[in-house]
Scaffold this motif. Sequence first.
Motif, mmCIF file in Angstrom:
data_model
loop_
_atom_site.group_PDB
_atom_site.id
_atom_site.type_symbol
_atom_site.label_atom_id
_atom_site.label_comp_id
_atom_site.label_asym_id
_atom_site.label_seq_id
_atom_site.Cartn_x
_atom_site.Cartn_y
_atom_site.Cartn_z
ATOM 1 N N PHE A 1 0.652 -1.290 -0.024
ATOM 2 C CA PHE A 1 -0.158 0.113 0.168
ATOM 3 C C PHE A 1 0.831 1.285 0.123
ATOM 4 O O PHE A 1 0.496 2.240 -0.525
ATOM 5 C CB PHE A 1 -0.826 0.001 1.204
ATOM 6 C CG PHE A 1 -2.015 -0.756 1.186
ATOM 7 C CD1 PHE A 1 -1.958 -1.711 0.413
ATOM 8 C CD2 PHE A 1 -3.140 -0.561 1.967
ATOM 9 C CE1 PHE A 1 -3.229 -2.701 0.421
ATOM 10 C CE2 PHE A 1 -4.604 -1.421 2.045
ATOM 11 C CZ PHE A 1 -4.353 -2.357 1.170
ATOM 12 N N LYS B 1 2.165 2.565 -3.185
ATOM 13 C CA LYS B 1 1.613 3.029 -4.309
ATOM 14 C C LYS B 1 1.370 4.377 -4.713
ATOM 15 O O LYS B 1 1.319 4.694 -5.772
ATOM 16 C CB LYS B 1 -0.132 2.615 -3.906
ATOM 17 C CG LYS B 1 -0.374 1.200 -4.115
ATOM 18 C CD LYS B 1 -1.876 1.015 -4.256
ATOM 19 C CE LYS B 1 -2.152 -0.479 -4.106
ATOM 20 N NZ LYS B 1 -3.275 -0.888 -4.540
ATOM 21 N N THR C 1 -2.961 5.647 3.296
ATOM 22 C CA THR C 1 -3.267 4.538 2.260
ATOM 23 C C THR C 1 -4.313 3.555 2.572
ATOM 24 O O THR C 1 -5.139 3.213 1.786
ATOM 25 C CB THR C 1 -1.978 3.587 2.033
ATOM 26 O OG1 THR C 1 -1.512 3.338 3.515
ATOM 27 C CG2 THR C 1 -0.681 4.633 1.610
ATOM 28 N N ILE C 2 -4.415 3.120 3.806
ATOM 29 C CA ILE C 2 -5.431 2.074 4.155
ATOM 30 C C ILE C 2 -6.893 2.934 4.206
ATOM 31 O O ILE C 2 -7.814 2.374 3.762
ATOM 32 C CB ILE C 2 -5.027 1.596 5.729
ATOM 33 C CG1 ILE C 2 -6.070 0.388 5.893
ATOM 34 C CG2 ILE C 2 -5.068 2.589 6.601
ATOM 35 C CD1 ILE C 2 -5.442 -0.359 7.156
ATOM 36 N N HIS D 1 -7.858 2.611 0.732
ATOM 37 C CA HIS D 1 -8.019 1.078 0.291
ATOM 38 C C HIS D 1 -9.549 1.070 0.780
ATOM 39 O O HIS D 1 -10.560 0.463 -0.008
ATOM 40 C CB HIS D 1 -7.279 0.486 1.212
ATOM 41 C CG HIS D 1 -7.822 -1.124 0.926
ATOM 42 N ND1 HIS D 1 -7.162 -1.819 -0.295
ATOM 43 C CD2 HIS D 1 -8.240 -2.068 1.797
ATOM 44 C CE1 HIS D 1 -7.820 -2.990 -0.010
ATOM 45 N NE2 HIS D 1 -8.353 -3.070 1.014
ATOM 46 N N THR E 1 -12.442 3.268 -1.242
ATOM 47 C CA THR E 1 -12.837 2.588 -2.597
ATOM 48 C C THR E 1 -14.220 1.924 -2.338
ATOM 49 O O THR E 1 -14.811 1.623 -3.358
ATOM 50 C CB THR E 1 -11.811 1.887 -3.153
ATOM 51 O OG1 THR E 1 -11.474 0.813 -2.418
ATOM 52 C CG2 THR E 1 -10.683 2.635 -3.520
ATOM 53 N N PHE F 1 -5.074 4.649 -5.725
ATOM 54 C CA PHE F 1 -5.945 3.563 -5.064
ATOM 55 C C PHE F 1 -7.319 3.572 -6.005
ATOM 56 O O PHE F 1 -7.933 2.574 -5.444
ATOM 57 C CB PHE F 1 -6.186 3.949 -3.565
ATOM 58 C CG PHE F 1 -5.018 3.587 -2.928
ATOM 59 C CD1 PHE F 1 -5.036 2.307 -2.083
ATOM 60 C CD2 PHE F 1 -4.057 4.466 -2.667
ATOM 61 C CE1 PHE F 1 -3.888 1.849 -1.237
ATOM 62 C CE2 PHE F 1 -2.887 4.210 -1.909
ATOM 63 C CZ PHE F 1 -3.012 3.025 -1.143
ATOM 64 N N THR G 1 -10.032 5.387 -5.936
ATOM 65 C CA THR G 1 -11.143 5.931 -5.233
ATOM 66 C C THR G 1 -11.884 6.917 -6.071
ATOM 67 O O THR G 1 -11.802 7.950 -6.203
ATOM 68 C CB THR G 1 -10.672 6.632 -3.874
ATOM 69 O OG1 THR G 1 -9.547 6.136 -3.298
ATOM 70 C CG2 THR G 1 -11.752 6.631 -3.195
ATOM 71 N N ALA H 1 -6.797 -3.249 -3.888
ATOM 72 C CA ALA H 1 -7.574 -1.953 -3.845
ATOM 73 C C ALA H 1 -8.454 -2.134 -4.958
ATOM 74 O O ALA H 1 -9.563 -1.716 -4.998
ATOM 75 C CB ALA H 1 -6.798 -0.828 -3.697
ATOM 76 N N PRO I 1 -7.641 -4.771 5.309
ATOM 77 C CA PRO I 1 -6.967 -5.436 4.239
ATOM 78 C C PRO I 1 -6.085 -6.593 4.826
ATOM 79 O O PRO I 1 -6.003 -7.664 3.920
ATOM 80 C CB PRO I 1 -6.080 -4.424 3.609
ATOM 81 C CG PRO I 1 -5.895 -3.328 4.657
ATOM 82 C CD PRO I 1 -6.926 -3.464 5.286
#
Lengths: 564, 564
Positions: free
Chosen positions: A156, A159, A194-195, A198, A201, A320, A322, B73, B112
């Motif tokens: 992650f 990215k 990042t999370i 994730h 999304t 990501f 989104t 993702a 995740p």
Amino acid sequence: MDYSQTLIPSDTWSSSCTQMGALRLPYLTSIFAVSSGRTSVFPRGIKQLSVRKHTSAAKVLAKITPATEVAPAESSNQKPPVQEQGITPRSQDFNAWYLDVISMAELADYGPVRGTMVIRPYGYAIWEAIQDYLNIKFKETGHSNMYFPQFIPYSFIEKEASHVEGFSPELALVTVGGGKELEEKLVVRPTSETIVNHMFTQWIQSYRDLPLMINQWANVTRWEMRTKPFIRTLEFLWQEGHTAHATPEEAEREAMQMIDVYTKFSYEQAAIPVIPGRKSRVETFAGADRTYTIEAMMGDRKALQAGTSHNLGQNFSRAFGTQFADENGQRQHVWQTSWAISTRFVGGIIMTHGDDIGLVLPPRLASVQVVIVPIWKKANEKNEVLEAALSVKDILHTAGIKVKLDDSDQRTPGWKFNFWEMKGVPLRIEIGPRDVSSRSVVISRRDIPGKPGKIFGISMESSFLIPYIKEKLDEIQSSLLDKAITFRDSNIVDVNSYDELKEAISQGKWARGPWIGSDEDELKVKEETGATVRCFPFDQPPGPKKCLMTGGPADEVAIFAKSY
Amino acid sequence: MDYSQTLIPSDTWSSSCTQMGALRLPYLTSIFAVSSGRTSVFPRGIKQLSVRKHTSAAKVLAKITPATEVAPAESSNQKPPVQEQGITPRSQDFNAWYLDVISMAELADYGPVRGTMVIRPYGYAIWEAIQDYLNIKFKETGHSNMYFPQFIPYSFIEKEASHVEGFSPELALVTVGGGKELEEKLVVRPTSETIVNHMFTQWIQSYRDLPLMINQWANVTRWEMRTKPFIRTLEFLWQEGHTAHATPEEAEREAMQMIDVYTKFSYEQAAIPVIPGRKSRVETFAGADRTYTIEAMMGDRKALQAGTSHNLGQNFSRAFGTQFADENGQRQHVWQTSWAISTRFVGGIIMTHGDDIGLVLPPRLASVQVVIVPIWKKANEKNEVLEAALSVKDILHTAGIKVKLDDSDQRTPGWKFNFWEMKGVPLRIEIGPRDVSSRSVVISRRDIPGKPGKIFGISMESSFLIPYIKEKLDEIQSSLLDKAITFRDSNIVDVNSYDELKEAISQGKWARGPWIGSDEDELKVKEETGATVRCFPFDQPPGPKKCLMTGGPADEVAIFAKSY
């Protein structure tokens, strides 16, 4: 290896070597601890709180105790003899003073792992006061609290290109779980963009799901080399807000709204006159389009970045994926923000208001706003004095004032005066036998040391005392802010050339001047003066300006300063 | 590998294989997500909330989406078509019902990393309500909040023999920091007794430093193999109290006091009639002399350990050398306790009160206690209905009632009724044009589904409405507790022989009977019936008893049950 050399770093709390874990300093508490065999009336070793001129306790002990990465628990059984010394005067050695205040006011201690800290109840209470205020403001502005896991798959982090570049040197990695090597190593969150993306999304499908506005209170880990309690620790506590919007304008409004919340908090609650502004490109958050900041001037005139709010643009949403369907059914990437204030702010409060005597807390963030010290000499005086003190305590407590009665038998009133002054309690109430007769009390303001801060003959009657104490607390709050503003403004110099900038910085001041310099110019200033662009303040002088470095026409002034 | 097989585990949330990380389930949210091209008025896919008899959504999707340890993702861009289905009836499949409720009521989602969870705002609000109550109680009983680092040197965990045995299989280890292999690996805290004792050795010198009573709100990590949202996750949130005392009697009083705080909280706030008691030797915390527990009966009659309080004796103080000088100057090891409640409790609330329709929240922990649904058909009715609804909202809000007005245009009143019932909101207020004329509202109780729970013609006048709504919320609170007590008591069987015990357990009930069996006897029961000793309840029947297993004289009855 010569420990005595390496253990007296200039920036004392950090291990002075760059390789991790080779050295660490001894515990702050052990410096002041009573030797095990002795029963002392000063269990925490605070024997005399007078200002002294000799070497700081931290430095003295640095020569005594060798340090290892993980100090053995048994070290606490081998306490050094009591050092009969108080806090290093702030004017003498700012860093030693800071560490002494943290130790003696029992705000924090070193954790067993290099660079970690234990936040003790008196320090944690400041953080709780910060949380209480901000949590309400976040909800009022439409945010909900939630919680994301702290373990983030390493992939992650990779990215978003500038994000990984900014954070990868500072990561702590979990590689073993439940006795087995993990297939993919996990990052202990340094921040959660990042999370968060994730998950976003999965929650965002259409424009109707926007704006999505959340916040979490959490711990974060950054493997810092040069650490200092509260200011920069391997693990710290913070809140991180994350939002997603349908338009860039809305994201920009949100980023500005939150830096405004932080600014108001700083002025109104912490009495810290921060300067809000925009970061330069060089200083922008790894992954943001624009970073807004509040910059505070510490007592040593170094700048502290006390809070930030980022307009992330579409950087993470593109990385990501989104996306949302807009009103026409078109897929678009969301526009995002993130914003944070951390336990670093507690360090900012200490370094803004503290003085030679110790901590000074703004009343609105103090867990003890008023301490009552009863005074008696003869046994027959004790009862009536304590009774009156307890009654005053109850009156103030009922009125919502945070009050503590220090009725212990084991310390003298003078010791208590010094102790609670060192702990930064805004107001002291003294009650002796004569006060009991006259139904009055004596009041001392922490922000005005000595006789000038004393007020005699204040009536104990609740109808008088309650509004009086509230007014005094408000006065102290305002007075701390005014003092900090005066200090700040007398230490910002307007400059129009690089020479003037260098001169201001060499005097330890902040330099404010027109700037359109390149990233390279900015790095050159850093290299040659140690100062960085703290921000382009929102509050800008009118009229045409010429860049102090290039001489070209400049739209804005920037503030340069050395910083934490 | 056949994913469709391995992805339908009986205990659905966990990866069903024992080796870590090989598999994980798809996201709960993706199950209900709208496909990307479609603009739906049901952005979260809740199309029809009626109870259905067919396969649970979780199982359906398990067959659709292949899973990897870390789901990409991009998977969110490949949403399955909307499943037109509601919540699996609780009576049909308790586990599927539980996962459906968590997903559709938006309480939590998978993180995740296998076994982690994201606590969403509506779920986190329940945790915040738990925190708000307990935090005050902890302070009232003399505890201060503070914060310990989460990274613990591995060597600390090894110091207390039974502690390391209990926790070492579940540890997550940080082995890399700042790009370098660490000299000593660090444990991500599974609990903090070791680091707490390391610090206590530095803060405790004399009896005057005792009792030392602290608490922290923190995240903890345990590398669990079989996970389930809220109930057992790789990372979870909790509070952990830690205290040190001068005498064993004082430590015992403290351990009992805190299990009592938890018991009162469960009854009065969560409406969960837990049974407080003492754990058997086999079930005692790794490192404790005695563990006290509150055991709750879930809707499927399995037991949930909902909170624990440990009398640690001197086990950790001996391992870490936590000593104090008593009044005679003699060095002694301190006596300690620790106690915790975690986000697991949120799972307990869901599984105690929920029904076929979905979540049922006790009013005292609900973030929305009352939802107002305005009803209009013609455009000219809309304004007056919304105006009345807003006025009722303001009246209740001002009175401190947590109220939400669902005034969205995009859903029908019927949809809203179903949605908020599924979300467990205790009371609904309906306002239509006729109600506006008569200045009255209709009220529906969540705990009494359908017509019997409806009350018509309740006056909108604040002087009537406020006390009325408060009374109804209290009634619902009591009614939930009464119902849970009845359910619990009708499912506990008094047994006097091992055969009777086996019979009760095979019926899914709890068995209560006299017990002086050995650890081996206890393990035999577990092996043969799946049940464990949940506790020796504090509330014991009088008179002489004979052990159900050995026939010998027994002082106490124990409760046996299958558990989470």
